[in-house]
Design a protein around this motif. Structure first.
Motif, mmCIF file in Angstrom:
data_model
loop_
_atom_site.group_PDB
_atom_site.id
_atom_site.type_symbol
_atom_site.label_atom_id
_atom_site.label_comp_id
_atom_site.label_asym_id
_atom_site.label_seq_id
_atom_site.Cartn_x
_atom_site.Cartn_y
_atom_site.Cartn_z
ATOM 1 N N VAL A 9 113.639 26.670 53.236
ATOM 2 C CA VAL A 9 114.537 27.581 53.947
ATOM 3 C C VAL A 9 115.653 28.008 52.997
ATOM 4 C CG1 VAL A 9 116.070 27.890 55.918
ATOM 5 C CG2 VAL A 9 114.040 26.437 56.137
ATOM 6 N N LEU A 10 115.794 29.305 52.843
ATOM 7 C CA LEU A 10 116.840 29.851 51.988
ATOM 8 C C LEU A 10 118.179 29.769 52.714
ATOM 9 C CD1 LEU A 10 116.443 31.179 49.166
ATOM 10 C CD2 LEU A 10 116.698 33.394 50.296
ATOM 11 N N VAL A 11 119.142 29.103 52.100
ATOM 12 C CA VAL A 11 120.483 28.963 52.671
ATOM 13 C C VAL A 11 121.391 29.931 51.922
ATOM 14 C CG1 VAL A 11 122.401 27.405 53.139
ATOM 15 C CG2 VAL A 11 120.047 26.565 53.291
ATOM 16 N N THR A 12 121.915 30.917 52.650
ATOM 17 C CA THR A 12 122.589 32.051 52.011
ATOM 18 C C THR A 12 124.111 31.978 52.080
ATOM 19 O OG1 THR A 12 122.442 33.297 54.093
ATOM 20 C CG2 THR A 12 120.628 33.554 52.502
ATOM 21 N N ARG A 13 124.641 30.869 52.590
ATOM 22 C CA ARG A 13 126.092 30.729 52.721
ATOM 23 C C ARG A 13 126.749 30.598 51.331
ATOM 24 N NH1 ARG A 13 127.978 26.402 56.852
ATOM 25 N NH2 ARG A 13 129.290 28.057 57.701
ATOM 26 N N ALA A 14 128.054 30.718 51.288
ATOM 27 C CA ALA A 14 128.784 30.528 50.030
ATOM 28 C C ALA A 14 128.532 29.130 49.485
ATOM 29 C CB ALA A 14 130.278 30.737 50.259
ATOM 30 N N GLU A 31 113.137 21.757 53.369
ATOM 31 C CA GLU A 31 113.702 21.763 52.013
ATOM 32 C C GLU A 31 114.655 22.948 51.897
ATOM 33 O OE1 GLU A 31 112.392 22.632 47.395
ATOM 34 O OE2 GLU A 31 110.844 21.981 48.826
ATOM 35 N N PRO A 32 115.967 22.714 51.968
ATOM 36 C CA PRO A 32 116.896 23.831 51.811
ATOM 37 C C PRO A 32 116.922 24.319 50.367
ATOM 38 C CG PRO A 32 118.094 21.768 52.068
ATOM 39 C CD PRO A 32 116.650 21.437 52.233
ATOM 40 N N VAL A 33 116.947 25.629 50.206
ATOM 41 C CA VAL A 33 117.000 26.242 48.884
ATOM 42 C C VAL A 33 118.276 27.086 48.832
ATOM 43 C CG1 VAL A 33 115.874 27.795 47.258
ATOM 44 C CG2 VAL A 33 114.486 26.285 48.712
ATOM 45 N N ALA A 34 119.192 26.727 47.942
ATOM 46 C CA ALA A 34 120.491 27.391 47.882
ATOM 47 C C ALA A 34 120.394 28.728 47.157
ATOM 48 C CB ALA A 34 121.508 26.490 47.184
ATOM 49 N N LEU A 35 120.778 29.783 47.874
ATOM 50 C CA LEU A 35 120.922 31.093 47.262
ATOM 51 C C LEU A 35 122.171 31.738 47.869
ATOM 52 C CD1 LEU A 35 118.109 33.683 46.516
ATOM 53 C CD2 LEU A 35 120.466 34.348 46.971
ATOM 54 N N PRO A 36 123.359 31.352 47.368
ATOM 55 C CA PRO A 36 124.590 31.917 47.929
ATOM 56 C C PRO A 36 124.614 33.435 47.782
ATOM 57 C CG PRO A 36 125.069 30.009 46.550
ATOM 58 C CD PRO A 36 123.626 30.365 46.307
ATOM 59 N N CYS A 37 124.800 34.118 48.911
ATOM 60 C CA CYS A 37 124.847 35.576 48.898
ATOM 61 C C CYS A 37 126.273 36.101 49.018
ATOM 62 C CB CYS A 37 123.994 36.133 50.041
ATOM 63 S SG CYS A 37 122.219 35.829 49.808
ATOM 64 N N GLY A 191 127.137 37.937 59.086
ATOM 65 C CA GLY A 191 126.717 39.264 58.687
ATOM 66 C C GLY A 191 127.028 39.553 57.234
ATOM 67 N N THR A 192 128.117 38.962 56.715
ATOM 68 C CA THR A 192 128.457 39.192 55.316
ATOM 69 C C THR A 192 127.407 38.596 54.383
ATOM 70 O OG1 THR A 192 129.924 37.262 55.441
ATOM 71 C CG2 THR A 192 130.949 39.424 55.616
ATOM 72 N N ALA A 193 126.806 37.477 54.788
ATOM 73 C CA ALA A 193 125.731 36.895 53.975
ATOM 74 C C ALA A 193 124.511 37.805 53.971
ATOM 75 C CB ALA A 193 125.370 35.509 54.487
ATOM 76 N N ALA A 194 124.201 38.380 55.141
ATOM 77 C CA ALA A 194 123.059 39.296 55.214
ATOM 78 C C ALA A 194 123.306 40.533 54.349
ATOM 79 C CB ALA A 194 122.812 39.689 56.667
ATOM 80 N N ARG A 195 124.512 41.059 54.432
ATOM 81 C CA ARG A 195 124.827 42.221 53.597
ATOM 82 C C ARG A 195 124.835 41.844 52.117
ATOM 83 N NH1 ARG A 195 128.651 42.988 57.789
ATOM 84 N NH2 ARG A 195 130.339 42.233 56.460
#
Length: 253
Positions: A9-14, A31-37, A191-195
């Motif tokens: 699971v892609l985790v997009t938080r800071a 398995e969390p996968v860190a991808l800060p957006c 929403g900011t993570a999605a953007r």
């Protein structure tokens, strides 16, 4: 067995906010996968925040302090002593935020059901008329909370505590997994993570997201994700635990 067991699971938080969601996912076997957006930055103008802090420290605190995220709780409470908030009712957006407040020896009030602006307003509206409410928040945060408190008759001081800005670079390993089809789900808690995801991947964003189950925390987040051109498969009603449960259900089918 959980539907999340063995799923990436892609985790997009800071980067500073990754761990809470990652821990919830690991507890379900994912398995969390860190991808800060997104990235967190200081306010451009810290004057209003400093003025609010001076009032609190000098013995003129508000009637209510509203903290709408764990990061807001961490940032604000690091700048005041618990004694400064004696007698202040502290409202938290959800259980995760409430825990951060309680870890500092303070009492938090959180909605019994749900999370976010709507749940906070339902809890606070009966009590805030004629009261001073301090709302330290992200720049450009959801206006619904501020406007709802004002409509209820509160005297609201909304000050910028931090800025949320798009990440400038995608984590290479996570981006490679995503492009290789190795991500089962993408979790957006704002929403900011999605953007931010859409900005990071540009023309690729829509097709990359379409390879995974896309889950959003709340209707506002989902609307922002769709506005950024992303398909949304699951919308969780509540906070991070509800987001994980919604993902588990979606991946079980």
């Amino acid at each position: 067995m959980s539907g999340l067991s063995g799923k990436r699971v892609l985790v997009t938080r800071a980067a500073e906010d990754q761990e809470e969601l990652a821990s919830l996912l690991r507890a379900q076997g994912a398995e969390p996968v860190a991808l800060p957006c997104i990235e967190l930055a200081e306010p451009i103008d810290a004057g209003p925040l400093e003025a609010a802090l001076r009032k609190v420290r000098s013995g003129s605190p508000p009637d209510f302090l509203v903290l709408a995220s764990p990061h807001a709780a961490d940032r604000f409470l690091a700048r005041v002593e618990p004694a400064h908030l004696r007698g202040v009712r502290i409202a938290a957006a959800g259980s995760g935020t409430a825990r951060r407040i309680e870890e500092r020896g303070l009492r938090a009030e959180a909605p019994a059901k749900g999370a976010g602006a709507d749940a906070l307003l339902e809890m606070l509206v009966p009590y805030v008329s004629g009261k001073d409410v301090l709302l330290p928040r992200a720049e450009g945060g959801n206006p619904a909370l501020l406007e709802g408190l004002q409509r209820a008759g509160a005297r609201v001081a909304a000050v910028t505590l931090y800025r949320t800005v798009p990440a400038t670079r995608a984590a290479p390993e996570a981006a490679a997994l995503l492009r290789a089809g190795g991500i089962d789900a993408i979790a957006f808690a704002s929403g900011t993570a999605a953007r931010g995801f859409a900005a990071l991947f540009g023309d690729e964003a829509r097709s990359l997201a379409a390879r995974a189950v896309v889950a959003c925390m709340g209707k506002t987040c989902a609307a922002d994700a769709r506005g950024a051109g992303l398909r949304v498969d699951v919308v969780a009603d509540g906070g991070l635990p509800e987001l994980v449960r919604a993902l588990e259900k979606a991946l079980s089918t």
